[in-house]
Design a protein around this motif. Structure first.
Motif, PDB file in Angstrom:
ATOM      1  N   LEU A 146       2.986  -2.926  -2.814  1.00 47.70           N
ATOM      2  CA  LEU A 146       1.770  -3.220  -1.390  1.00 47.70           C
ATOM      3  C   LEU A 146       1.983  -3.985  -0.007  1.00 47.70           C
ATOM      4  CD1 LEU A 146      -1.807  -3.769  -3.008  1.00 47.70           C
ATOM      5  CD2 LEU A 146      -1.287  -1.573  -1.681  1.00 47.70           C
ATOM      6  N   ALA A 147       3.035  -4.623  -0.654  1.00 48.54           N
ATOM      7  CA  ALA A 147       2.975  -5.039   0.573  1.00 48.54           C
ATOM      8  C   ALA A 147       4.373  -4.820   1.090  1.00 48.54           C
ATOM      9  CB  ALA A 147       4.009  -6.588   0.192  1.00 48.54           C
ATOM     10  N   THR A 148       5.540  -3.186   0.750  1.00 46.35           N
ATOM     11  CA  THR A 148       5.919  -2.516   1.647  1.00 46.35           C
ATOM     12  C   THR A 148       5.180  -1.696   1.934  1.00 46.35           C
ATOM     13  OG1 THR A 148       7.212  -2.725  -0.296  1.00 46.35           O
ATOM     14  CG2 THR A 148       7.325  -0.873   0.644  1.00 46.35           C
ATOM     15  N   LEU A 149       4.105  -1.266   1.078  1.00 49.14           N
ATOM     16  CA  LEU A 149       2.824  -0.125   2.526  1.00 49.14           C
ATOM     17  C   LEU A 149       3.027  -0.648   3.275  1.00 49.14           C
ATOM     18  CD1 LEU A 149       1.382   1.915  -0.718  1.00 49.14           C
ATOM     19  CD2 LEU A 149       2.947   3.143   0.563  1.00 49.14           C
ATOM     20  N   ILE A 150       2.204  -1.778   3.355  1.00 51.22           N
ATOM     21  CA  ILE A 150       1.396  -2.556   4.270  1.00 51.22           C
ATOM     22  C   ILE A 150       2.505  -2.522   5.807  1.00 51.22           C
ATOM     23  CG2 ILE A 150       0.608  -4.594   5.191  1.00 51.22           C
ATOM     24  CD1 ILE A 150      -0.874  -4.825   2.638  1.00 51.22           C
ATOM     25  N   HIS A 151       3.578  -2.927   5.256  1.00 48.66           N
ATOM     26  CA  HIS A 151       4.721  -3.019   6.143  1.00 48.66           C
ATOM     27  C   HIS A 151       5.563  -1.778   6.551  1.00 48.66           C
ATOM     28  CE1 HIS A 151       7.377  -6.048   8.278  1.00 48.66           C
ATOM     29  NE2 HIS A 151       8.364  -4.481   8.087  1.00 48.66           N
ATOM     30  N   ASN A 152       5.821  -0.747   5.727  1.00 49.54           N
ATOM     31  CA  ASN A 152       6.302   0.482   6.493  1.00 49.54           C
ATOM     32  C   ASN A 152       5.389   1.629   6.491  1.00 49.54           C
ATOM     33  OD1 ASN A 152       9.009  -0.962   5.976  1.00 49.54           O
ATOM     34  ND2 ASN A 152       8.543   0.073   4.001  1.00 49.54           N
ATOM     35  N   VAL A 153       4.665   1.488   6.505  1.00 47.80           N
ATOM     36  CA  VAL A 153       3.252   2.692   7.177  1.00 47.80           C
ATOM     37  C   VAL A 153       3.614   3.207   8.397  1.00 47.80           C
ATOM     38  CG1 VAL A 153       1.385   3.695   6.564  1.00 47.80           C
ATOM     39  CG2 VAL A 153       2.158   3.114   4.764  1.00 47.80           C
ATOM     40  N   PRO A 154       3.964   4.267   8.936  1.00 49.17           N
ATOM     41  CA  PRO A 154       3.737   4.687  10.578  1.00 49.17           C
ATOM     42  C   PRO A 154       2.392   4.217  11.248  1.00 49.17           C
ATOM     43  CG  PRO A 154       5.191   6.580   9.135  1.00 49.17           C
ATOM     44  CD  PRO A 154       4.259   5.278   8.028  1.00 49.17           C
ATOM     45  N   TRP A 155       1.737   4.713  10.394  1.00 51.81           N
ATOM     46  CA  TRP A 155       0.359   4.821  11.276  1.00 51.81           C
ATOM     47  C   TRP A 155      -0.818   3.784  11.057  1.00 51.81           C
ATOM     48  CZ3 TRP A 155       1.958   8.784   6.947  1.00 51.81           C
ATOM     49  CH2 TRP A 155       3.082   9.816   8.152  1.00 51.81           C
ATOM     50  N   LEU A 156      -1.475   3.907  11.603  1.00 55.54           N
ATOM     51  CA  LEU A 156      -1.995   2.284  11.566  1.00 55.54           C
ATOM     52  C   LEU A 156      -2.958   2.704  10.623  1.00 55.54           C
ATOM     53  CD1 LEU A 156      -2.258  -0.469  12.928  1.00 55.54           C
ATOM     54  CD2 LEU A 156      -4.017   1.290  14.511  1.00 55.54           C
ATOM     55  N   LYS A 157      -3.895   3.496  10.617  1.00 55.98           N
ATOM     56  CA  LYS A 157      -4.827   3.690  10.308  1.00 55.98           C
ATOM     57  C   LYS A 157      -4.971   3.312   8.683  1.00 55.98           C
ATOM     58  CE  LYS A 157      -6.224   8.529   9.002  1.00 55.98           C
ATOM     59  NZ  LYS A 157      -6.379   9.999   9.559  1.00 55.98           N
ATOM     60  N   TRP A 158      -3.518   3.884   7.619  1.00 50.79           N
ATOM     61  CA  TRP A 158      -3.271   3.993   6.929  1.00 50.79           C
ATOM     62  C   TRP A 158      -3.071   2.500   6.004  1.00 50.79           C
ATOM     63  CZ3 TRP A 158      -4.595   6.344   2.787  1.00 50.79           C
ATOM     64  CH2 TRP A 158      -4.595   8.409   2.995  1.00 50.79           C
ATOM     65  N   LYS A 159      -2.737   1.997   7.413  1.00 53.58           N
ATOM     66  CA  LYS A 159      -1.997   0.177   6.619  1.00 53.58           C
ATOM     67  C   LYS A 159      -3.110  -0.294   6.729  1.00 53.58           C
ATOM     68  CE  LYS A 159       2.111  -1.195   9.194  1.00 53.58           C
ATOM     69  NZ  LYS A 159       2.862  -1.593  10.759  1.00 53.58           N
ATOM     70  N   ASN A 160      -4.294  -0.404   7.601  1.00 49.09           N
ATOM     71  CA  ASN A 160      -4.819  -0.927   8.059  1.00 49.09           C
ATOM     72  C   ASN A 160      -5.744  -0.656   6.255  1.00 49.09           C
ATOM     73  OD1 ASN A 160      -4.790  -1.584  10.354  1.00 49.09           O
ATOM     74  ND2 ASN A 160      -6.414  -0.324  11.396  1.00 49.09           N
TER      75      ASN A 160
ATOM     76  N   PHE B 173      -4.151   0.295   3.992  1.00 43.66           N
ATOM     77  CA  PHE B 173      -3.437  -1.260   2.154  1.00 43.66           C
ATOM     78  C   PHE B 173      -4.066  -2.302   3.026  1.00 43.66           C
ATOM     79  CE2 PHE B 173      -1.087   2.696   2.311  1.00 43.66           C
ATOM     80  CZ  PHE B 173      -1.092   3.164   0.901  1.00 43.66           C
ATOM     81  N   LYS B 174      -3.991  -2.978   3.568  1.00 47.63           N
ATOM     82  CA  LYS B 174      -4.505  -4.263   4.301  1.00 47.63           C
ATOM     83  C   LYS B 174      -5.828  -4.202   3.349  1.00 47.63           C
ATOM     84  CE  LYS B 174      -2.297  -4.592   8.682  1.00 47.63           C
ATOM     85  NZ  LYS B 174      -2.110  -5.736   9.897  1.00 47.63           N
ATOM     86  N   GLY B 175      -6.825  -3.132   3.431  1.00 46.36           N
ATOM     87  CA  GLY B 175      -7.806  -3.363   2.887  1.00 46.36           C
ATOM     88  C   GLY B 175      -7.904  -3.177   1.251  1.00 46.36           C
ATOM     89  N   VAL B 176      -7.499  -2.578   0.825  1.00 47.86           N
ATOM     90  CA  VAL B 176      -7.085  -3.338  -0.427  1.00 47.86           C
ATOM     91  C   VAL B 176      -6.507  -3.560  -1.125  1.00 47.86           C
ATOM     92  CG1 VAL B 176      -5.980  -1.791  -2.359  1.00 47.86           C
ATOM     93  CG2 VAL B 176      -6.766  -0.222  -0.921  1.00 47.86           C
ATOM     94  N   TYR B 177      -5.515  -4.685  -0.396  1.00 46.02           N
ATOM     95  CA  TYR B 177      -5.064  -5.938  -0.912  1.00 46.02           C
ATOM     96  C   TYR B 177      -6.387  -7.485  -0.624  1.00 46.02           C
ATOM     97  CZ  TYR B 177      -3.196 -10.569  -0.029  1.00 46.02           C
ATOM     98  OH  TYR B 177      -2.881 -11.359  -0.305  1.00 46.02           O
ATOM     99  N   PHE B 178      -6.544  -6.909   0.409  1.00 43.07           N
ATOM    100  CA  PHE B 178      -7.981  -8.179   0.670  1.00 43.07           C
ATOM    101  C   PHE B 178      -9.187  -8.055   0.092  1.00 43.07           C
ATOM    102  CE2 PHE B 178     -10.537 -10.374   3.620  1.00 43.07           C
ATOM    103  CZ  PHE B 178     -10.346 -11.634   3.569  1.00 43.07           C
ATOM    104  N   LEU B 179      -9.197  -7.037  -0.566  1.00 44.23           N
ATOM    105  CA  LEU B 179     -10.242  -6.576  -1.730  1.00 44.23           C
ATOM    106  C   LEU B 179     -11.278  -7.564  -2.273  1.00 44.23           C
ATOM    107  CD1 LEU B 179     -13.321  -4.474  -1.155  1.00 44.23           C
ATOM    108  CD2 LEU B 179     -11.934  -3.499  -2.486  1.00 44.23           C
ATOM    109  N   PRO B 180     -10.239  -7.835  -2.950  1.00 47.08           N
ATOM    110  CA  PRO B 180     -10.155  -8.479  -4.396  1.00 47.08           C
ATOM    111  C   PRO B 180     -10.796 -10.093  -3.838  1.00 47.08           C
ATOM    112  CG  PRO B 180      -8.364  -7.524  -4.495  1.00 47.08           C
ATOM    113  CD  PRO B 180      -9.083  -7.091  -3.455  1.00 47.08           C
ATOM    114  N   ASN B 181     -10.410 -10.136  -2.601  1.00 45.39           N
ATOM    115  CA  ASN B 181     -10.791 -12.107  -1.701  1.00 45.39           C
ATOM    116  C   ASN B 181     -12.070 -11.525  -1.792  1.00 45.39           C
ATOM    117  OD1 ASN B 181      -8.051 -13.080  -2.169  1.00 45.39           O
ATOM    118  ND2 ASN B 181      -7.736 -11.893  -0.598  1.00 45.39           N
TER     119      ASN B 181
END
Length: 183
Positions: A100-114, A116-124
């Motif tokens: 997840l950290a790699t995907l968030i950091h390396n995805v070039p498209w802003l839409k996909w980066k957001n 993956f950030k949402g998927v990461y933050f969802l359990p919180n």
């Protein structure tokens, strides 16, 4: 000369008035730590050497309880299950966190980066009660469970995700993993 005498006198004094004030303010915390942590641990240790039967007092049996537990097959099975689920949770948790950290950091498209950030933050954001309802719906043992419905489409019979010992450990690992994956 007078300064050295006053220094030796102050060194002899164990606690100053400021120290007593600090201890006074710390007293409620210390009482709570003793009452809710230290005393229960000591009481549990003492009770482990006693045989109790629906009463607060017990008969002293020494190491017989430990002898019984160490020769019980269910104890060793529970140790194995705990280690299995713990090791699997750690390995998968660390791996998924890195992915997840790699995907968030390396995805070039802003839409996909957001995304993956949402998927990461969802359990919180999702409460424990909502997560347990969600996983009950996903892993329901009948055909109404989402996973059993999906595998039923390809002709596989429903699986008891929490009732079948083969699948229950992995189902619990998945459920805890979803809430514990952190970067």
């Amino acid at each position: 000369m007078a300064d050295s005498k006053s220094i030796t006198r102050s060194k002899k004094k164990l606690l100053s008035s400021r120290d007593w004030a600090g201890l006074l303010f710390s007293t409620p915390l210390l009482i709570g730590i003793f009452g809710f942590a230290i005393y229960p641990m000591i009481a549990a240790l003492v009770m482990s050497f006693q045989q109790t039967a629906n009463s607060l007092t017990g008969e002293w049996v020494g190491l017989k309880n430990y002898q019984y537990v160490l020769t019980d097959s269910m104890f060793w099975k529970s140790i194995f299950n705990t280690l299995y689920m713990g090791i699997l949770s750690v390995i998968l948790g660390v791996s998924l966190s890195f992915i997840l950290a790699t995907l968030i950091h390396n995805v070039p498209w802003l839409k996909w980066k957001n995304f993956f950030k949402g998927v990461y933050f969802l359990p919180n954001v999702v409460s424990l009660v909502a997560a347990s309802i969600l996983f009950t719906f996903l892993f329901s043992p009948g055909k109404e469970g989402l996973l059993n419905y999906a595998i039923g489409l390809i002709g596989i019979d429903p699986i008891g995700w929490f009732t079948n010992p083969t699948f229950s450990k992995f189902s619990i690992v998945l459920m805890t993993l979803w809430g514990n994956v952190r970067l």
